[in-house]
Design a protein around this motif. Structure first.
Motif, PDB file in Angstrom:
ATOM      1  N   GLY A 144       0.792  -1.230   0.000  1.00 47.28           N
ATOM      2  CA  GLY A 144       0.000   0.000   0.000  1.00 47.28           C
ATOM      3  C   GLY A 144       0.820   1.273   0.000  1.00 47.28           C
ATOM      4  N   HIS A 145       1.550   1.484   1.093  1.00 43.59           N
ATOM      5  CA  HIS A 145       2.295   2.743   1.185  1.00 43.59           C
ATOM      6  C   HIS A 145       3.432   2.637   2.178  1.00 43.59           C
ATOM      7  CE1 HIS A 145      -1.094   3.327   4.183  1.00 43.59           C
ATOM      8  NE2 HIS A 145      -0.108   3.767   4.944  1.00 43.59           N
ATOM      9  N   ILE A 146       4.242   3.678   2.150  1.00 44.17           N
ATOM     10  CA  ILE A 146       5.309   3.830   3.137  1.00 44.17           C
ATOM     11  C   ILE A 146       5.172   5.226   3.715  1.00 44.17           C
ATOM     12  CG2 ILE A 146       6.940   4.485   1.288  1.00 44.17           C
ATOM     13  CD1 ILE A 146       9.189   3.294   3.096  1.00 44.17           C
ATOM     14  N   VAL A 147       5.373   5.334   5.024  1.00 41.66           N
ATOM     15  CA  VAL A 147       5.405   6.657   5.667  1.00 41.66           C
ATOM     16  C   VAL A 147       6.802   6.849   6.241  1.00 41.66           C
ATOM     17  CG1 VAL A 147       4.467   8.129   7.497  1.00 41.66           C
ATOM     18  CG2 VAL A 147       2.921   6.732   6.101  1.00 41.66           C
ATOM     19  N   LEU A 148       7.397   7.980   5.881  1.00 44.55           N
ATOM     20  CA  LEU A 148       8.737   8.326   6.351  1.00 44.55           C
ATOM     21  C   LEU A 148       8.632   9.451   7.366  1.00 44.55           C
ATOM     22  CD1 LEU A 148      10.471   8.450   2.854  1.00 44.55           C
ATOM     23  CD2 LEU A 148      10.531   6.559   4.520  1.00 44.55           C
ATOM     24  N   HIS A 187      -5.316   7.302  -2.352  1.00 40.09           N
ATOM     25  CA  HIS A 187      -5.177   8.484  -1.483  1.00 40.09           C
ATOM     26  C   HIS A 187      -3.726   8.754  -1.135  1.00 40.09           C
ATOM     27  CE1 HIS A 187      -5.185  10.464   2.536  1.00 40.09           C
ATOM     28  NE2 HIS A 187      -6.313  11.045   2.144  1.00 40.09           N
ATOM     29  N   HIS A 188      -2.990   7.728  -0.764  1.00 39.07           N
ATOM     30  CA  HIS A 188      -1.545   7.930  -0.593  1.00 39.07           C
ATOM     31  C   HIS A 188      -0.776   6.636  -0.835  1.00 39.07           C
ATOM     32  CE1 HIS A 188      -2.950   6.984   3.522  1.00 39.07           C
ATOM     33  NE2 HIS A 188      -1.745   6.499   3.780  1.00 39.07           N
ATOM     34  N   SER A 189       0.382   6.824  -1.462  1.00 36.97           N
ATOM     35  CA  SER A 189       1.374   5.754  -1.560  1.00 36.97           C
ATOM     36  C   SER A 189       2.577   6.116  -0.717  1.00 36.97           C
ATOM     37  CB  SER A 189       1.833   5.566  -3.018  1.00 36.97           C
ATOM     38  OG  SER A 189       0.755   5.133  -3.803  1.00 36.97           O
ATOM     39  N   ASN A 201       8.668   5.467   9.349  1.00 34.97           N
ATOM     40  CA  ASN A 201       7.545   5.434  10.285  1.00 34.97           C
ATOM     41  C   ASN A 201       6.871   4.065  10.165  1.00 34.97           C
ATOM     42  OD1 ASN A 201       4.522   5.840  10.999  1.00 34.97           O
ATOM     43  ND2 ASN A 201       5.598   7.511  12.044  1.00 34.97           N
ATOM     44  N   HIS A 202       6.373   3.736   8.990  1.00 34.56           N
ATOM     45  CA  HIS A 202       5.808   2.382   8.829  1.00 34.56           C
ATOM     46  C   HIS A 202       5.665   2.026   7.356  1.00 34.56           C
ATOM     47  CE1 HIS A 202       2.047   4.827   8.619  1.00 34.56           C
ATOM     48  NE2 HIS A 202       1.637   3.890   7.776  1.00 34.56           N
ATOM     49  N   ILE A 203       5.475   0.737   7.115  1.00 34.11           N
ATOM     50  CA  ILE A 203       5.103   0.270   5.789  1.00 34.11           C
ATOM     51  C   ILE A 203       3.691  -0.317   5.887  1.00 34.11           C
ATOM     52  CG2 ILE A 203       7.505  -0.208   5.209  1.00 34.11           C
ATOM     53  CD1 ILE A 203       6.862  -3.217   5.342  1.00 34.11           C
ATOM     54  N   ASN A 204       3.008  -0.343   4.737  1.00 35.95           N
ATOM     55  CA  ASN A 204       1.597  -0.732   4.759  1.00 35.95           C
ATOM     56  C   ASN A 204       1.284  -1.757   3.677  1.00 35.95           C
ATOM     57  OD1 ASN A 204      -1.034  -0.224   3.081  1.00 35.95           O
ATOM     58  ND2 ASN A 204      -1.607   0.403   5.120  1.00 35.95           N
ATOM     59  N   PHE A 205       0.445  -2.722   4.050  1.00 32.96           N
ATOM     60  CA  PHE A 205      -0.142  -3.649   3.083  1.00 32.96           C
ATOM     61  C   PHE A 205      -1.656  -3.492   3.168  1.00 32.96           C
ATOM     62  CE2 PHE A 205       3.934  -5.395   4.235  1.00 32.96           C
ATOM     63  CZ  PHE A 205       4.494  -5.668   2.997  1.00 32.96           C
ATOM     64  N   LEU A 242      -4.671  -1.741  11.464  1.00 32.16           N
ATOM     65  CA  LEU A 242      -4.021  -2.418  12.590  1.00 32.16           C
ATOM     66  C   LEU A 242      -2.514  -2.328  12.336  1.00 32.16           C
ATOM     67  CD1 LEU A 242      -4.527  -4.251  15.155  1.00 32.16           C
ATOM     68  CD2 LEU A 242      -4.042  -6.191  13.643  1.00 32.16           C
ATOM     69  N   TYR A 243      -1.761  -1.894  13.343  1.00 32.29           N
ATOM     70  CA  TYR A 243      -0.298  -1.806  13.218  1.00 32.29           C
ATOM     71  C   TYR A 243       0.360  -2.755  14.208  1.00 32.29           C
ATOM     72  CZ  TYR A 243      -1.080   2.934  11.230  1.00 32.29           C
ATOM     73  OH  TYR A 243      -1.492   4.021  10.502  1.00 32.29           O
ATOM     74  N   PHE A 244       1.431  -3.394  13.780  1.00 31.22           N
ATOM     75  CA  PHE A 244       2.193  -4.287  14.651  1.00 31.22           C
ATOM     76  C   PHE A 244       3.666  -4.199  14.280  1.00 31.22           C
ATOM     77  CE2 PHE A 244       1.988  -7.333  11.128  1.00 31.22           C
ATOM     78  CZ  PHE A 244       0.755  -7.047  10.556  1.00 31.22           C
ATOM     79  N   VAL A 252       4.544  -2.231  10.921  1.00 32.75           N
ATOM     80  CA  VAL A 252       3.844  -2.724   9.724  1.00 32.75           C
ATOM     81  C   VAL A 252       2.356  -2.465   9.927  1.00 32.75           C
ATOM     82  CG1 VAL A 252       3.332  -4.757   8.313  1.00 32.75           C
ATOM     83  CG2 VAL A 252       5.575  -4.548   9.430  1.00 32.75           C
ATOM     84  N   GLU A 253       1.717  -1.945   8.902  1.00 32.42           N
ATOM     85  CA  GLU A 253       0.271  -1.669   8.969  1.00 32.42           C
ATOM     86  C   GLU A 253      -0.462  -2.557   7.974  1.00 32.42           C
ATOM     87  OE1 GLU A 253      -0.885   2.201   7.398  1.00 32.42           O
ATOM     88  OE2 GLU A 253      -2.804   2.134   8.457  1.00 32.42           O
ATOM     89  N   TYR A 254      -1.606  -3.079   8.434  1.00 32.31           N
ATOM     90  CA  TYR A 254      -2.601  -3.645   7.530  1.00 32.31           C
ATOM     91  C   TYR A 254      -3.714  -2.613   7.457  1.00 32.31           C
ATOM     92  CZ  TYR A 254      -1.862  -8.824   7.346  1.00 32.31           C
ATOM     93  OH  TYR A 254      -1.453 -10.103   7.104  1.00 32.31           O
TER      94      TYR A 254
END
Ligand SMILES: CC(C)c1ccc(C(=O)O)c(O)c1O
Ligand code: FE2
Length: 305
Positions: A144-148, A187-189, A201-205, A242-244, A252-254
């Protein structure tokens, strides 16, 4: 030159440095649900959640964090437009050599160091396709995305807008900017968070079903994985999350669901107030470990000619 020809297909893949390759491989397959076709080597593992060669590359490394984020361009012309613009503004471009491109399953690529954070961005136009992704326990829709995290969020946002043709979808005042890689509708990548550190910050799937979030809640707990935020609902993109933590403490975010934008006639970016309810309408409170771990690897210094 205008940046309007710098057009993207999607966030292509993420490469993470991990301290224990086998432990992280097991985590991202067994807990997160990516699949491993066994195409890696002793120091790298290719994982996927799509029909592409890979979506996540894990590399053995002493300093856990982001090795690079790779953007798939809309076309070869778009790749050339990016190359021409970055050259024009004086950025050092690093071509990816043919052997590495082959290994990555991509045709042609180059890398830059983003000037405000140092994060390495790779640009390519085509990646090899494999057989369809066969989900295991979780119907992962896509990377999905990455947040830095940036110590100068406005400057990082400005570089992405002015030199990479990203668009702002929403901002949470003084906290985070959510940006889409135009004209990708999501909306965001990429997100840029502010603060006192530069890093991941996190990565997302993104997952396909609300049940994927509910099942993950119980699965990660049963595997002794720490949940650091959620479940909750993000007002900016209208997603359930959900983040873990991964084995190196990286977040990591789902998420399930996300607003999409048309190429023409998109709504203006909103400015949401700086309060927890702008991040989660269910009012969960993030754990202090949320988004705190993961360094950004820099481009290696250029060797003297
Ligand atoms: C809490 C983080 C920065 C956050 C906030 C909102 C969204 C969203 O609207 O999708 C995210 O994906 C986030 O990671
Ligand atoms: Fe996110």
């Amino acid at each position: 030159m205008s940046v309007s020809h710098i057009r993207y297909r999607r966030l292509g893949y993420l490469a993470l440095n991990v301290s224990d390759l086998e432990r992280s491989r097991a985590f991202y397959t067994d807990v997160v649900g990516l699949t491993d076709d066994g195409a890696g080597s002793a120091d790298r593992v290719y994982l996927r959640c799509s029909d592409k060669h890979h979506d996540l590359l894990l590399v053995r490394g002493d300093v856990p964090g982001v090795k690079r984020a790779a953007w798939q361009m809309e076309s070869r012309d778009a790749l050339e437009s990016a190359r021409a613009h970055f050259t024009e503004i004086g950025l050092a471009l690093r071509p990816v050599d043919a052997a590495e491109c082959r290994d990555l399953g991509i045709e042609e690529a180059f890398r830059i160091g983003e000037p405000t954070t140092g994060v390495v961005f790779e640009f390519y136009a085509t990646m090899a396709e494999l057989a369809p992704f066969v989900p295991t326990h979780t119907d992962i829709q896509r990377l999905g995305h990455i947040v830095l995290s940036s110590t100068d969020r406005p400057a990082t946002e400005a570089f992405l807008r002015e030199h990479m043709n990203f668009r702002v979808s929403d901002r949470v005042e003084n906290i985070v900017s959510f940006m889409r890689c135009f004209p990708n509708p999501l909306h965001h990548s990429l997100g840029v968070g502010g603060g006192t550190r530069i890093g991941l910050n996190h990565i997302n799937f993104m997952v396909s079903n609300i049940d994927d979030i509910g099942r993950a809640y119980h699965r990660v707990k049963a595997n002794g994985v720490k949940i650091v935020y959620g479940p909750g609902r993000h007002p900016p993109s209208d997603s359930i999350f959900l983040y873990f933590l991964d084995p190196d403490g990286m977040t990591v975010e789902y998420s399930f669901g996300m607003e999409e934008f048309p190429e023409v006639g998109a709504r203006e970016a909103r400015l949401l107030p700086a309060k927890l309810e702008s991040l989660d309408s269910w009012a969960a409170v993030p754990d202090p470990e949320f988004g705190k771990h993961g360094e950004l690897e820099r481009l290696p210094a250029e060797s003297a000619a």
